[in-house]
Enzyme design. Sequence first.
Site, PDB file in Angstrom:
ATOM      1  N   ARG A 137      33.538  39.774  30.576  1.00 28.90           N
ATOM      2  CA  ARG A 137      32.751  40.115  29.384  1.00 28.90           C
ATOM      3  C   ARG A 137      32.303  41.570  29.455  1.00 28.90           C
ATOM      4  O   ARG A 137      31.965  42.072  30.526  1.00 28.90           O
ATOM      5  CB  ARG A 137      31.486  39.242  29.316  1.00 28.90           C
ATOM      6  CG  ARG A 137      31.720  37.913  28.674  1.00 28.90           C
ATOM      7  CD  ARG A 137      30.437  37.153  28.546  1.00 28.90           C
ATOM      8  NE  ARG A 137      29.497  37.733  27.584  1.00 28.90           N
ATOM      9  CZ  ARG A 137      29.596  37.640  26.272  1.00 28.90           C
ATOM     10  NH1 ARG A 137      30.600  36.987  25.734  1.00 28.90           N
ATOM     11  NH2 ARG A 137      28.701  38.182  25.476  1.00 28.90           N
ATOM     12  N   ILE A 138      32.301  42.183  28.287  1.00 25.11           N
ATOM     13  CA  ILE A 138      31.766  43.541  28.209  1.00 25.11           C
ATOM     14  C   ILE A 138      30.254  43.422  28.219  1.00 25.11           C
ATOM     15  O   ILE A 138      29.693  42.553  27.537  1.00 25.11           O
ATOM     16  CB  ILE A 138      32.260  44.230  26.916  1.00 25.11           C
ATOM     17  CG1 ILE A 138      33.767  44.448  27.008  1.00 25.11           C
ATOM     18  CG2 ILE A 138      31.519  45.545  26.688  1.00 25.11           C
ATOM     19  CD1 ILE A 138      34.406  44.948  25.734  1.00 25.11           C
ATOM     20  N   HIS A 145      38.643  45.913  39.133  1.00 29.01           N
ATOM     21  CA  HIS A 145      39.626  45.907  38.052  1.00 29.01           C
ATOM     22  C   HIS A 145      41.034  45.961  38.658  1.00 29.01           C
ATOM     23  O   HIS A 145      41.282  46.751  39.572  1.00 29.01           O
ATOM     24  CB  HIS A 145      39.382  47.112  37.130  1.00 29.01           C
ATOM     25  CG  HIS A 145      40.310  47.147  35.967  1.00 29.01           C
ATOM     26  ND1 HIS A 145      40.161  46.319  34.869  1.00 29.01           N
ATOM     27  CD2 HIS A 145      41.430  47.880  35.744  1.00 29.01           C
ATOM     28  CE1 HIS A 145      41.142  46.561  34.012  1.00 29.01           C
ATOM     29  NE2 HIS A 145      41.923  47.504  34.516  1.00 29.01           N
ATOM     30  N   ASN A 178      32.217  46.914  39.434  1.00 26.00           N
ATOM     31  CA  ASN A 178      33.218  46.011  38.862  1.00 26.00           C
ATOM     32  C   ASN A 178      34.532  46.190  39.607  1.00 26.00           C
ATOM     33  O   ASN A 178      34.857  47.283  40.057  1.00 26.00           O
ATOM     34  CB  ASN A 178      33.423  46.373  37.377  1.00 26.00           C
ATOM     35  CG  ASN A 178      34.491  45.530  36.712  1.00 26.00           C
ATOM     36  OD1 ASN A 178      34.504  44.308  36.837  1.00 26.00           O
ATOM     37  ND2 ASN A 178      35.414  46.172  35.997  1.00 26.00           N
TER      38      ASN A 178
HETATM   39  C1  GAR Z   1      40.501  39.750  39.475  1.00 25.71           C
HETATM   40  O1  GAR Z   1      41.849  39.985  39.708  1.00 25.71           O
HETATM   41  C2  GAR Z   1      39.836  40.939  38.814  1.00 25.71           C
HETATM   42  O2  GAR Z   1      40.440  42.146  39.137  1.00 25.71           O
HETATM   43  C3  GAR Z   1      40.035  40.634  37.365  1.00 25.71           C
HETATM   44  O3  GAR Z   1      39.844  39.251  37.256  1.00 25.71           O
HETATM   45  C4  GAR Z   1      40.323  38.637  38.444  1.00 25.71           C
HETATM   46  C5  GAR Z   1      39.322  37.600  38.881  1.00 25.71           C
HETATM   47  O4  GAR Z   1      39.836  36.839  39.916  1.00 25.71           O
HETATM   48  N1  GAR Z   1      39.092  41.354  36.563  1.00 25.71           N
HETATM   49  C6  GAR Z   1      39.400  41.946  35.429  1.00 25.71           C
HETATM   50  O5  GAR Z   1      40.502  41.887  34.925  1.00 25.71           O
HETATM   51  C7  GAR Z   1      38.242  42.677  34.772  1.00 25.71           C
HETATM   52  N2  GAR Z   1      38.727  43.534  33.735  1.00 25.71           N
HETATM   53  P1  GAR Z   1      38.913  35.885  40.749  1.00 25.71           P
HETATM   54  O6  GAR Z   1      38.106  35.067  39.750  1.00 25.71           O
HETATM   55  O7  GAR Z   1      39.841  35.030  41.534  1.00 25.71           O
HETATM   56  O8  GAR Z   1      38.036  36.723  41.615  1.00 25.71           O
END
Ligand code: GAR
Length: 232
Positions: A126-127, A144, A142
């Site tokens: 979420r933003i 990414h 964060n």
């Molecule tokens: C991660 O790969 C993270 O980089 C990405 O969500 C995934 C969460 O994985 N985040 C984004 O894309 C944010 N823009 P997880 O729930 O297994 O930690």
Amino acid sequence: MKQDNKEYAERNLFNGLNGHSLISPLESQNNLVEPKIRLGILASGKGSNFEYIIKSIQKKQINAVISILIVNNPNCLAIKKAIKYNIPYVIINHRDCNSRLEHDKLVMKKLEELSVELVVMAGWMRIIGEELINKFNNRLINIHPSLLPSFKGIDAIEQAMDKRVTITGCTVHHVQKEVDSGSIIIQAAVPIKDKDSIETLKKRIQEMEHIILPLAIAKVAIEIRTNFKDKK
Ligand code: GAR
């Protein structure tokens, strides 16, 4: 991941990008804050990064306590990890809120109630708005799945594959108003292989996320204790 984080990170540093991954910078890994830094984790998904933060604390790679896991939807699998490791969690469902600000305020209230010092968005999809960002200025990070500033926003791994770049990776950065734009704390580069699918690439990127996120937490924790000591 079977290897110890530090050993794995060092091996990758020395092997460079020759089929492996590269993390930079690495100087944060031996610094531990005293007393424990109080973390608030925000998650929306599987919670694998959340779990690796827990493991890093258990292995004493970061000196921290997770005060709370906040999830924005009741089906978030991170909740199962919180239960497994006995970490307090709360569901603050954005669907129950009338606006982004209302949701942000509830999140903020919970974080402040528990005197959270560092907020980690570990797969938070979420933003978040300015009020929350300003409240935790330089204390909100964060992860990414790309080498920022390339491939901001959603589907970063797909974007990298579509553009046919040969190296992508992951980034931990401070959160600012513009999405995925805050200053970079640590990055890991991951080569894309010819035979990669989104799933195989995602798996290798996430292996690196699990290493760099704890390193970033250790690094920012030191900065917080240095810079925010008098403001608490
Ligand atoms: C991660 O790969 C993270 O980089 C990405 O969500 C995934 C969460 O994985 N985040 C984004 O894309 C944010 N823009 P997880 O729930 O297994 O930690």
